[in-house]
Motif scaffolding. Structure first.
Motif, PDB file in Angstrom:
ATOM      1  N   LEU A  70       0.375  -1.544  -0.232  1.00 43.41           N
ATOM      2  CA  LEU A  70       0.216  -0.045  -0.472  1.00 43.41           C
ATOM      3  C   LEU A  70       0.883   1.353   0.011  1.00 43.41           C
ATOM      4  N   ARG A  71       1.797   1.259   0.844  1.00 48.50           N
ATOM      5  CA  ARG A  71       2.810   2.354   0.611  1.00 48.50           C
ATOM      6  C   ARG A  71       3.110   2.077  -0.837  1.00 48.50           C
ATOM      7  N   THR A  72       3.758   1.379  -1.343  1.00 53.16           N
ATOM      8  CA  THR A  72       4.622   1.389  -3.043  1.00 53.16           C
ATOM      9  C   THR A  72       3.519   2.132  -3.711  1.00 53.16           C
ATOM     10  N   CYS A  73       2.437   1.461  -3.860  1.00 49.88           N
ATOM     11  CA  CYS A  73       2.219   1.805  -4.651  1.00 49.88           C
ATOM     12  C   CYS A  73       0.649   2.010  -4.651  1.00 49.88           C
ATOM     13  N   ALA A 131       5.881   5.459 -18.421  1.00 44.64           N
ATOM     14  CA  ALA A 131       6.562   5.758 -18.910  1.00 44.64           C
ATOM     15  C   ALA A 131       8.302   5.366 -18.716  1.00 44.64           C
ATOM     16  N   ALA A 132       8.110   5.500 -17.453  1.00 48.78           N
ATOM     17  CA  ALA A 132       9.178   5.164 -16.138  1.00 48.78           C
ATOM     18  C   ALA A 132       9.295   3.538 -15.796  1.00 48.78           C
ATOM     19  N   GLY A 133       8.379   3.140 -16.178  1.00 48.11           N
ATOM     20  CA  GLY A 133       7.618   1.849 -15.443  1.00 48.11           C
ATOM     21  C   GLY A 133       7.686   1.542 -14.388  1.00 48.11           C
ATOM     22  N   CYS A 134       7.452   2.537 -13.900  1.00 45.84           N
ATOM     23  CA  CYS A 134       7.509   1.805 -12.215  1.00 45.84           C
ATOM     24  C   CYS A 134       6.946   2.738 -11.816  1.00 45.84           C
ATOM     25  N   PRO A 174       9.765   7.813  -7.638  1.00 45.38           N
ATOM     26  CA  PRO A 174       9.339   6.212  -8.040  1.00 45.38           C
ATOM     27  C   PRO A 174       9.686   5.627  -6.682  1.00 45.38           C
ATOM     28  N   THR A 175       8.869   4.610  -6.402  1.00 41.42           N
ATOM     29  CA  THR A 175       8.808   3.618  -4.997  1.00 41.42           C
ATOM     30  C   THR A 175       9.099   2.300  -5.422  1.00 41.42           C
ATOM     31  N   SER A 176       9.471   2.605  -6.555  1.00 44.17           N
ATOM     32  CA  SER A 176       9.423   0.657  -6.152  1.00 44.17           C
ATOM     33  C   SER A 176      10.647   0.687  -8.409  1.00 44.17           C
ATOM     34  N   GLU A 177      11.240  -0.245  -8.470  1.00 48.54           N
ATOM     35  CA  GLU A 177      12.581  -0.579  -9.445  1.00 48.54           C
ATOM     36  C   GLU A 177      11.534   0.001 -10.904  1.00 48.54           C
ATOM     37  N   SER A 178      12.251   0.385 -11.523  1.00 47.21           N
ATOM     38  CA  SER A 178      11.430   0.275 -13.441  1.00 47.21           C
ATOM     39  C   SER A 178      12.079  -1.210 -14.068  1.00 47.21           C
ATOM     40  N   ARG A 179      10.592  -0.737 -14.774  1.00 45.56           N
ATOM     41  CA  ARG A 179      10.261  -2.611 -15.337  1.00 45.56           C
ATOM     42  C   ARG A 179      11.518  -2.769 -16.401  1.00 45.56           C
TER      43      ARG A 179
END
Length: 364
Positions: A323-326, A332-335, A343-348
């Motif tokens: 819930l914190r991340t998503c 465009a950045a894939g994250c 950004p809160t996650s790694e880019s795809r």
């Protein structure tokens, strides 16, 4: 090595005995719980029965889900009948579910603008909302709020009343199925009110004599089942390692399903009570596999695709991290990003050279 969907073909076998058993088990459990909302002597007991009925309704939703996929039993007409009946307690219109789930969600999984269930907004889209719509979006992505997302954004807008904007075109069968649900709602309300009155030996006078049976025998089970649908569907496709796309799928179909579906692990007794619907990767690779074969199918997928399937054991800590991340998604950045676009996650794109997410324990 690429996993082939036909490797699961042996698990597509459907059984009259198993399909009917699931329907009868959940149906009888629901009926007994509704009887408890009428006959239990104390208010707390009647409330508890209404909550328990909601869990049985949630099971019936999974049964109807299988029937919509024609995977519950070998008979198409029986699947249609059982699916229609199993959807009634949760007030779902069969054909609207079938269109939105089979023809939209499974064909356009995690494609923005198409797959509407738990679809994240971009920063620009979020900022264009009114202050109230922003507040509602934020609420739905909190621990308490996520339980209420499905009832408003999915059931009310797309799976109860036929609306032109939520289907390809209006069809007579949408209205026939909708009227069946309305008829069920009216009939059930009448039955629980009269039954409660007869049980107590009282007349049908006073607000409480009418409202309480409807609230506990109709509304409460519906609300509980809606909250459970919201919870499970959030977990199916929301995770820091799961990505959303603007473009149609390219390349291998199975790989896209592995990238966008999550196996959230629960204790075996809970997995069984949910009819194995949380073994979701296998379901998306091969939707025609009955729920009663999903456990075996999921094990096979995870064995063949070791290190590629997104899977983790559910916990409060994992839920808070997701819930914190998503919050928002930047295609465009894939994250995933927060509400400021950070950004809160790694880019795809960064992870595409390795696994698509891996056997994830990062959310745990």
């Amino acid at each position: 090595m690429k996993f082939k969907p036909n490797e699961l073909s042996l698990l597509k076998s459907r059984s009259f005995r198993q399909g009917l058993s699931l329907f009868l088990l959940d149906g009888c459990g629901y009926a007994l719980a509704i009887a408890g909302t009428i006959a239990a002597p104390h208010l707390r007991q009647r409330i508890a029965c209404g909550i328990v009925a909601g869990f049985w309704v949630s099971g019936l939703v999974t049964v109807a889900h299988d029937a919509c996929h024609q995977s519950l039993t070998p008979s198409r007409w029986l699947n249609r009948l059982l699916g229609t009946l199993a959807f009634l307690p949760s007030l779902h219109t069969y054909c609207l579910w079938q269109y939105g789930h089979n023809h939209v969600h499974h064909l356009f999984t995690n494609r923005r603008g198409y797959d509407y269930v738990w679809e994240p907004l971009s920063l620009t889209e979020f900022q264009s909302l009114s202050w109230f719509a922003q507040l509602r979006y934020r609420f739905f992505r909190t621990f308490v709020g996520h339980f209420f997302y499905y009832g408003y954004e999915v059931w009310w807008k797309r799976r109860f009343i036929p609306r032109r904007q939520s289907v390809d075109r209006m069809r007579a069968r949408y209205w026939v199925d909708f009227l069946l649900v309305v008829g069920w709602l009216v009939t059930l309300s009448f039955v629980v009110v009269v039954a409660r009155s007869r049980w107590n030996g009282a007349s049908l006078t006073g607000v409480s004599a009418i409202c309480e049976p409807i609230l506990l025998g109709v509304a409460l089970p519906f609300v509980v089942s809606s909250m459970l649908s919201s919870f499970s569907e959030f977990l199916h496709h929301t995770h820091p390692s799961v990505h959303w796309f603007d473009e149609p799928p390219h390349g291998d179909w199975t790989e896209r399903q592995i990238q966008t579906s999550v196996h959230c692990q629960f204790p075996l007794f809970m997995d069984r009570s949910m009819h194995w619907i949380m073994d979701h990767t296998a379901h998306h690779i091969q939707p025609s596999i009955p729920s009663y074969h999903l456990l075996e199918a999921q094990k096979k997928v995870e064995t063949e695709q070791k290190g590629e399937v997104i899977t983790y054991p559910w916990s409060l800590r994992a839920m808070r991290e997701i819930l914190r991340t998503c919050k928002l998604y930047d295609t465009a950045a894939g994250c995933w990003t927060d509400y400021s676009g950070n950004p809160t996650s790694e880019s795809r794109f960064r992870s595409s050279t390795g696994s698509a997410g891996g056997t994830s324990s990062r959310a745990a």
